[in-house]
Design an enzyme around this catalytic site. Structure first.
Site, PDB file in Angstrom:
ATOM      1  N   PRO A   1      -9.033   0.489   1.797  1.00 34.70           N
ATOM      2  CG  PRO A   1     -10.987   2.425   1.161  1.00 34.70           C
ATOM      3  CD  PRO A   1     -10.200   1.574   1.601  1.00 34.70           C
ATOM      4  N   GLY A   2      -6.548   2.949   1.454  1.00 35.38           N
ATOM      5  CA  GLY A   2      -5.401   3.464   2.439  1.00 35.38           C
ATOM      6  C   GLY A   2      -4.235   2.620   3.169  1.00 35.38           C
ATOM      7  CB  THR A   3      -4.151  -1.077   3.370  1.00 37.39           C
ATOM      8  OG1 THR A   3      -4.402  -1.256   1.994  1.00 37.39           O
ATOM      9  CG2 THR A   3      -5.107  -1.184   4.395  1.00 37.39           C
ATOM     10  N   GLY A   4      -1.343   1.210   1.571  1.00 33.67           N
ATOM     11  CA  GLY A   4      -0.815   0.887   0.693  1.00 33.67           C
ATOM     12  C   GLY A   4      -0.394   0.370  -1.156  1.00 33.67           C
ATOM     13  CE  LYS A   5      -6.291  -1.516  -2.317  1.00 36.61           C
ATOM     14  NZ  LYS A   5      -6.299  -0.554  -1.172  1.00 36.61           N
ATOM     15  CB  THR A   6      -1.332   3.256  -4.593  1.00 33.27           C
ATOM     16  OG1 THR A   6      -2.230   3.300  -5.156  1.00 33.27           O
ATOM     17  CG2 THR A   6      -1.358   4.349  -6.023  1.00 33.27           C
TER      18      THR A   6
ATOM     19  CG  HIS B   1     -13.884 -16.170  16.823  1.00 33.30           C
ATOM     20  ND1 HIS B   1     -15.436 -16.235  17.222  1.00 33.30           N
ATOM     21  CD2 HIS B   1     -13.521 -16.462  15.951  1.00 33.30           C
ATOM     22  CE1 HIS B   1     -15.943 -16.867  15.810  1.00 33.30           C
ATOM     23  NE2 HIS B   1     -14.839 -17.513  15.202  1.00 33.30           N
ATOM     24  CD  GLU B   2      -9.882 -14.814  14.516  1.00 38.91           C
ATOM     25  OE1 GLU B   2      -9.312 -15.987  13.961  1.00 38.91           O
ATOM     26  OE2 GLU B   2     -10.697 -14.639  13.759  1.00 38.91           O
TER      27      GLU B   2
ATOM     28  CG  HIS C   1     -10.683 -20.255  14.970  1.00 42.61           C
ATOM     29  ND1 HIS C   1     -11.355 -20.740  14.460  1.00 42.61           N
ATOM     30  CD2 HIS C   1     -11.213 -18.558  14.401  1.00 42.61           C
ATOM     31  CE1 HIS C   1     -12.924 -20.415  13.577  1.00 42.61           C
ATOM     32  NE2 HIS C   1     -12.754 -19.108  14.452  1.00 42.61           N
TER      33      HIS C   1
HETATM   34  P1  ADP Z   1      -4.616   2.463  -1.345  1.00 41.43           P
HETATM   35  O1  ADP Z   1      -3.740   2.217  -3.083  1.00 41.43           O
HETATM   36  O2  ADP Z   1      -4.533   1.123  -0.377  1.00 41.43           O
HETATM   37  O3  ADP Z   1      -5.867   3.254  -1.598  1.00 41.43           O
HETATM   38  P2  ADP Z   1      -2.212   4.486  -0.695  1.00 41.43           P
HETATM   39  O4  ADP Z   1      -1.155   3.548  -0.946  1.00 41.43           O
HETATM   40  O5  ADP Z   1      -2.043   5.430  -2.106  1.00 41.43           O
HETATM   41  O6  ADP Z   1      -3.220   3.211  -0.205  1.00 41.43           O
HETATM   42  O7  ADP Z   1      -1.800   5.617   0.809  1.00 41.43           O
HETATM   43  C1  ADP Z   1      -1.690   6.377   0.223  1.00 41.43           C
HETATM   44  C2  ADP Z   1      -0.974   6.594   1.449  1.00 41.43           C
HETATM   45  O8  ADP Z   1      -0.641   6.056   3.508  1.00 41.43           O
HETATM   46  C3  ADP Z   1       1.040   6.758   1.163  1.00 41.43           C
HETATM   47  O9  ADP Z   1       0.489   6.954   0.236  1.00 41.43           O
HETATM   48  C4  ADP Z   1       1.800   6.806   2.742  1.00 41.43           C
HETATM   49  O10 ADP Z   1       1.725   8.347   2.713  1.00 41.43           O
HETATM   50  C5  ADP Z   1       0.011   6.763   3.579  1.00 41.43           C
HETATM   51  N1  ADP Z   1       0.496   5.116   3.705  1.00 41.43           N
HETATM   52  C6  ADP Z   1      -0.633   3.829   3.364  1.00 41.43           C
HETATM   53  N2  ADP Z   1      -0.094   2.547   3.418  1.00 41.43           N
HETATM   54  C7  ADP Z   1       0.950   2.794   4.366  1.00 41.43           C
HETATM   55  C8  ADP Z   1       2.483   2.255   4.892  1.00 41.43           C
HETATM   56  N3  ADP Z   1       1.837   0.661   4.389  1.00 41.43           N
HETATM   57  N4  ADP Z   1       3.191   1.536   5.320  1.00 41.43           N
HETATM   58  C9  ADP Z   1       3.287   3.829   5.112  1.00 41.43           C
HETATM   59  N5  ADP Z   1       2.824   4.594   4.161  1.00 41.43           N
HETATM   60  C10 ADP Z   1       1.547   3.822   4.491  1.00 41.43           C
END
Ligand code: ADP
Length: 444
Positions: A68-73, A285-286, A289
């Site tokens: 979660p929170g890696t920027g998928k959305t 470890h890496e 490899h």
């Molecule tokens: P996910 O869908 O992976 O859970 P989100 O895209 O909803 O993550 O990310 C939530 C917020 O965190 C985004 O609106 C942004 O502000 C910040 N964020 C997350 N990933 C990134 C990234 N790679 N670059 C810049 N901001 C990011």
């Protein structure tokens, strides 16, 4: 099917509230490979019929996987932003949320809306909530929702101009029907950012606040391994709130450190914060490899090595095959074994045997797959002995190799601790003791 379009609501619940400005690829940092892979989706959406004329073949469904929170959305929104097409958002957990049993209808509405607005992107967050294998409270309805999704995806044709992007952190828990060819058959990993990515994300979000002269994004990036983009944004926000509570004119380093500590506490609970000890162990470890891949004849060429976690792994060493490897020679097979053992051997070499997580001395580095029931006991014993012999031979080869390259192993591990991700060229420089890019360059 077109009769269903009439039923679509005029103003779809799936359309996001008009957000201020579209997200672009340049807003998403530290996920260059995922962006690269999504570029042809953008090209397709810009001109679906031309793409089809040129013979371009595109998946209908793209699955973004990662924590979660890696920027998928954000990435999915950026695809829409780059292509200039509507973005329809739905969440897997919400289809059946309010009234059980309406999920299938909502899926129909979602796709009908997208078809009307095509080219368009449908984004389904938490796909595992509809497509999960595990039993749910209202399994029967979930199944209907899932089936409707499959029907819709099978129903549209190449040049229709609708792409479905879905996100999940649990790709392995998805119903197999969802990932069959023609459905979500393209998977793109969206990993936690490495140190460069974190610095870029911090800079990006710090543009919106006033920071004091003592704030160095590089130092903050160094101290936040395991933080997601969302964690970093949250850290900047909380620091700004704290600074304004204290009526400061600018956000100072101490505000950011304070916010970081609060988030670390939360992240430790989620177990995604990486402590120094684990990072060091992973780096060796890496490194093991990677060095084994580099020095073993017949091994696939090294591509990249990282001590950032991905999926269930603490770190990853990736190799790229020279060709399709339809046939694999014995030399290549033994090299694969050696590379796989390289991580464990490096750890044992540096930290001693007692540090080796749960590997048994007696059994050796053997993993038994017990699914094959039909083999006789004696045959099984024979196989096991042969496997053990192969692995033990590999282990002593790798021990000899890494012992003779200990100096390089140390250099590589230290560079990994510092830079977190290295490509093949950088690995070669590091082990020769040559300097690699100045880490500050990436963010200036
Ligand atoms: P996910 O869908 O992976 O859970 P989100 O895209 O909803 O993550 O990310 C939530 C917020 O965190 C985004 O609106 C942004 O502000 C910040 N964020 C997350 N990933 C990134 C990234 N790679 N670059 C810049 N901001 C990011």
């Amino acid at each position: 099917n077109s009769g269903l379009v009439k039923a679509a609501p005029r103003q779809s619940e799936f359309e996001p509230h008009e957000s201020s400005k579209p997200v672009r690829f340049s807003d998403v940092h530290g996920v260059d490979e995922a962006k690269e892979e999504l570029k042809d989706v953008v090209a397709f959406l810009k001109d679906p019929s031309r793409f089809a004329e040129l013979g371009g073949k595109l998946p209908k469904g793209v699955l973004l996987t990662g924590e979660p929170g890696t920027g998928k959305t954000m990435l999915a929104r950026a695809v829409a932003g780059e292509a200039g097409v509507p973005f329809l958002f739905a969440s897997g957990s919400e289809f059946d949320e309010m009234f059980v049993g309406v999920g299938a209808k909502r899926v129909r509405d979602l796709f009908a809306t997208a078809r009307k607005k095509q080219p368009a992107i449908i984004f389904i967050d938490e796909l595992d909530a509809v497509g999960g294998k595990r039993s749910a409270r209202d399994q029967q309805y979930m199944k209907q929702t899932l089936n409707q999704l499959l029907v819709e995806m099978d129903g549209f044709v190449q040049d229709e101009g609708v792409i479905v992007i879905a996100a999940t952190n649990f790709p392995e828990s998805l119903d197999e029907a969802l990932v069959r060819p023609g459905r979500f058959d393209r998977h793109i990993a969206v990993p936690l950012p490495d140190i460069r990515g974190r610095a870029q994300i911090l800079l990006h979000h710090m543009k919106e606040i006033v920071v004091g002269p003592d704030v160095d994004p590089m130092i903050l990036a160094r101290g936040t391994p395991g933080f997601s983009g969302a964690d970093l944004q949250n850290m900047v926000n909380q620091a700004a709130i704290q600074a304004s509570k204290e009526q400061c004119k600018a956000v100072a380093l101490r505000h950011l450190e304070w916010a970081k500590d609060r988030i670390v506490m939360g992240a430790e609970r989620r177990s995604s914060y990486i402590d120094e000890r684990v990072k060091r162990l992973t780096a060796y470890h890496e490194g093991g490899h990677a060095l084994t891949a580099l020095y073993t004849e017949g091994a696939m060429p090294l591509h990249k090595v990282t001590c950032m976690p991905r999926g269930h792994a603490l770190g990853v060493t990736s190799q790229l095959p020279k060709d399709d490897r339809l046939m694999i020679t014995q030399k290549e097979f033994l090299a694969d074994i050696d590379v796989a053992l390289g991580g464990r051997v490096a750890e044992e070499l540096i930290f001693g045997a007692e540090n080796n997580w749960g590997y048994s001395e007696k059994i050796g580095p053997v993993y038994l797959n017990d699914r094959e029931e039909s083999i006789s006991t004696s045959k099984r014993e024979e196989i096991e002995n042969e496997v053990r012999r192969l692995l033990q031979a590999g282990q002593s080869r790798v021990f000899t190799l890494l012992r003779s390259k200990q100096h390089e192993l140390h250099r590589l591990a230290l560079a990994l601790i510092e830079h977190e991700t290295l490509d093949m060229e950088e690995v070669e420089k590091v082990i020769r003791g040559e300097p690699i890019r100045n880490i500050k360059d990436v963010i200036s």
